[in-house]
Design a protein around this motif. Structure first.
Motif, PDB file in Angstrom:
ATOM      1  N   ALA A  73      15.052  -3.869 -34.391  1.00  0.00           N
ATOM      2  CA  ALA A  73      15.544  -5.010 -34.779  1.00  0.00           C
ATOM      3  C   ALA A  73      14.415  -6.193 -34.838  1.00  0.00           C
ATOM      4  N   ASP A  74      13.598  -6.181 -33.912  1.00  0.00           N
ATOM      5  CA  ASP A  74      12.461  -6.907 -33.758  1.00  0.00           C
ATOM      6  C   ASP A  74      11.731  -7.111 -35.108  1.00  0.00           C
ATOM      7  N   LEU A 133      21.868  -5.514 -37.348  1.00  0.00           N
ATOM      8  CA  LEU A 133      21.935  -7.155 -37.488  1.00  0.00           C
ATOM      9  C   LEU A 133      23.334  -7.545 -38.161  1.00  0.00           C
ATOM     10  N   SER A 134      24.384  -6.839 -38.015  1.00  0.00           N
ATOM     11  CA  SER A 134      25.578  -7.170 -38.649  1.00  0.00           C
ATOM     12  C   SER A 134      26.494  -7.679 -37.345  1.00  0.00           C
ATOM     13  N   GLY A 135      26.027  -7.968 -36.236  1.00  0.00           N
ATOM     14  CA  GLY A 135      26.725  -8.369 -35.115  1.00  0.00           C
ATOM     15  C   GLY A 135      27.473  -7.539 -34.385  1.00  0.00           C
ATOM     16  N   ASN A 136      27.467  -6.299 -34.675  1.00  0.00           N
ATOM     17  CA  ASN A 136      28.195  -5.187 -33.768  1.00  0.00           C
ATOM     18  C   ASN A 136      27.340  -5.182 -32.470  1.00  0.00           C
ATOM     19  N   SER A 137      25.852  -5.098 -32.362  1.00  0.00           N
ATOM     20  CA  SER A 137      25.091  -4.981 -31.474  1.00  0.00           C
ATOM     21  C   SER A 137      24.654  -6.312 -30.822  1.00  0.00           C
ATOM     22  N   GLY A 138      25.330  -7.241 -30.864  1.00  0.00           N
ATOM     23  CA  GLY A 138      25.055  -8.649 -30.517  1.00  0.00           C
ATOM     24  C   GLY A 138      24.049  -9.422 -31.326  1.00  0.00           C
ATOM     25  N   ALA A 156      15.882 -24.576 -43.568  1.00  0.00           N
ATOM     26  CA  ALA A 156      15.275 -24.709 -42.412  1.00  0.00           C
ATOM     27  C   ALA A 156      16.751 -24.303 -41.406  1.00  0.00           C
ATOM     28  N   ASN A 157      17.547 -24.272 -41.603  1.00  0.00           N
ATOM     29  CA  ASN A 157      18.706 -23.954 -40.418  1.00  0.00           C
ATOM     30  C   ASN A 157      18.644 -22.462 -40.115  1.00  0.00           C
ATOM     31  N   PHE A 158      18.597 -21.726 -41.538  1.00  0.00           N
ATOM     32  CA  PHE A 158      18.489 -20.203 -41.567  1.00  0.00           C
ATOM     33  C   PHE A 158      17.197 -19.833 -40.582  1.00  0.00           C
ATOM     34  N   ARG A 159      16.051 -20.393 -40.584  1.00  0.00           N
ATOM     35  CA  ARG A 159      14.901 -20.373 -40.217  1.00  0.00           C
ATOM     36  C   ARG A 159      15.139 -20.428 -38.608  1.00  0.00           C
ATOM     37  N   GLU A 160      15.943 -21.722 -38.058  1.00  0.00           N
ATOM     38  CA  GLU A 160      16.091 -21.781 -36.879  1.00  0.00           C
ATOM     39  C   GLU A 160      17.017 -20.653 -36.139  1.00  0.00           C
ATOM     40  N   ASN A 161      17.900 -20.236 -36.758  1.00  0.00           N
ATOM     41  CA  ASN A 161      18.673 -19.370 -36.419  1.00  0.00           C
ATOM     42  C   ASN A 161      18.022 -17.917 -35.888  1.00  0.00           C
ATOM     43  N   LEU A 162      17.270 -17.705 -37.073  1.00  0.00           N
ATOM     44  CA  LEU A 162      16.107 -16.384 -36.759  1.00  0.00           C
ATOM     45  C   LEU A 162      15.496 -16.440 -35.613  1.00  0.00           C
ATOM     46  N   SER A 163      14.750 -17.672 -35.683  1.00  0.00           N
ATOM     47  CA  SER A 163      13.909 -17.949 -34.241  1.00  0.00           C
ATOM     48  C   SER A 163      14.747 -17.755 -32.981  1.00  0.00           C
ATOM     49  N   SER A 164      15.755 -18.117 -32.874  1.00  0.00           N
ATOM     50  CA  SER A 164      16.897 -18.035 -31.881  1.00  0.00           C
ATOM     51  C   SER A 164      17.044 -16.494 -31.561  1.00  0.00           C
ATOM     52  N   THR A 168      16.016 -13.945 -28.271  1.00  0.00           N
ATOM     53  CA  THR A 168      17.128 -13.099 -27.813  1.00  0.00           C
ATOM     54  C   THR A 168      16.440 -11.626 -27.786  1.00  0.00           C
ATOM     55  N   ILE A 169      15.987 -11.287 -28.709  1.00  0.00           N
ATOM     56  CA  ILE A 169      15.429  -9.686 -28.735  1.00  0.00           C
ATOM     57  C   ILE A 169      14.357  -9.607 -27.806  1.00  0.00           C
ATOM     58  N   SER A 170      13.421 -10.728 -27.906  1.00  0.00           N
ATOM     59  CA  SER A 170      12.304 -10.556 -26.891  1.00  0.00           C
ATOM     60  C   SER A 170      12.719 -10.438 -25.314  1.00  0.00           C
ATOM     61  N   SER A 171      13.717 -11.219 -25.017  1.00  0.00           N
ATOM     62  CA  SER A 171      14.482 -11.355 -23.648  1.00  0.00           C
ATOM     63  C   SER A 171      15.027 -10.068 -23.348  1.00  0.00           C
ATOM     64  N   GLN A 172      15.689  -9.408 -24.563  1.00  0.00           N
ATOM     65  CA  GLN A 172      16.499  -8.227 -24.099  1.00  0.00           C
ATOM     66  C   GLN A 172      15.049  -6.960 -23.857  1.00  0.00           C
TER      67      GLN A 172
END
Length: 239
Positions: A73-74, A133-138, A156-164, A168-172
């Motif tokens: 995913a990352d 990346l469909s949302g089923n895996s969080g 810009a908003n889409f890029r911000e969502n990707l950064s978030s 999340t992936i890095s934290s997991q």
């Protein structure tokens, strides 16, 4: 004349002791479960420790699976982020008042091609047959098809969502790696505790039996030689 000595008794004792130890060892080999305790208490403790080790081992395997999933995913999110940066560059250039319609058409075509590739990445990022990346895996990457070259704010908003999402992936990934480290440490400690309860490994026990057999053979041969010498000496005295 019959010859007898204390060394004969020692040999007999050694033979008896060795036979007894061998019989006990064979019984334990047949039982396939050896413990130092004389009752079932140590068996229960050992089984409990073994069960805990097995559970931790499965947990490590699951954590490794999780790491593999999030790594895939990352990589996809990073590729989409790179595509988003290109879309933003194209949008900035497109919205320049100095460009003509033909130049804007070329930029828009490039924008759409990159956007299409990003949508393919989202659709093709799978693990064990499930889209990541469909949302089923969080995890979820949505809105790629809604991006337009004229809408810099939307990009810009889409890029911000990707950064978030990337955070999340890095934290997991960090959490799974930490879980593996903790589990391996616990498994090491439990294995050490179990080793103190359990008796020596069968191969070590068998090696000890073989060593005893060698000692026994040496003692018997020595005793036979001594008896032979004693008989010769006695015979000489009786002549």
């Amino acid at each position: 004349m019959k010859v007898s000595s204390s060394s004969n008794t020692q040999v007999l004792n050694l033979i008896t002791q060795n036979k007894s130890q061998t019989d006990i060892m064979l019984e334990k080999i047949n039982a396939t479960k050896e413990l130092s305790g004389k009752d079932g208490a140590n068996l229960v403790v050992s089984d409990t420790l073994a069960s805990q080790i097995a559970s931790l081992s499965q947990g490590v395997q699951n954590a490794n699976e999780t790491i593999g999933m999030y790594q895939i995913a990352d990589a996809s999110v990073q590729a989409i982020q790179s595509g988003t940066d290109k879309l933003n560059d194209l949008s900035v250039r497109y919205n320049s008042a100095t460009l003509g319609s033909d130049q804007k058409a070329i930029l828009e075509k490039q924008f759409n091609e990159i956007s299409s590739s990003m949508q393919d990445i989202v659709a093709q990022t799978t693990y064990n047959g499930q889209n990541l990346l469909s949302g089923n895996s969080g995890l979820s990457v949505s809105g790629v098809s809604d991006l337009t070259i004229k809408d810099q704010e939307g990009i810009a908003n889409f890029r911000e969502n990707l950064s978030s999402l990337s955070s999340t992936i890095s934290s997991q990934l960090n959490s799974a790696s930490s879980s593996i480290t903790t589990s391996l440490t616990a498994m090491t400690n439990l294995s050490s505790a179990n080793a103190q309860i359990s008796e020596k490994p069968l191969d070590q026990k068998i090696a000890e039996i073989n060593s005893d057999q060698i000692k026994l053979s040496s003692s018997v041969l020595t005793q036979i030689h001594q008896n032979s010498m004693m008989q010769q000496n006695i015979s000489a005295l009786l002549v």
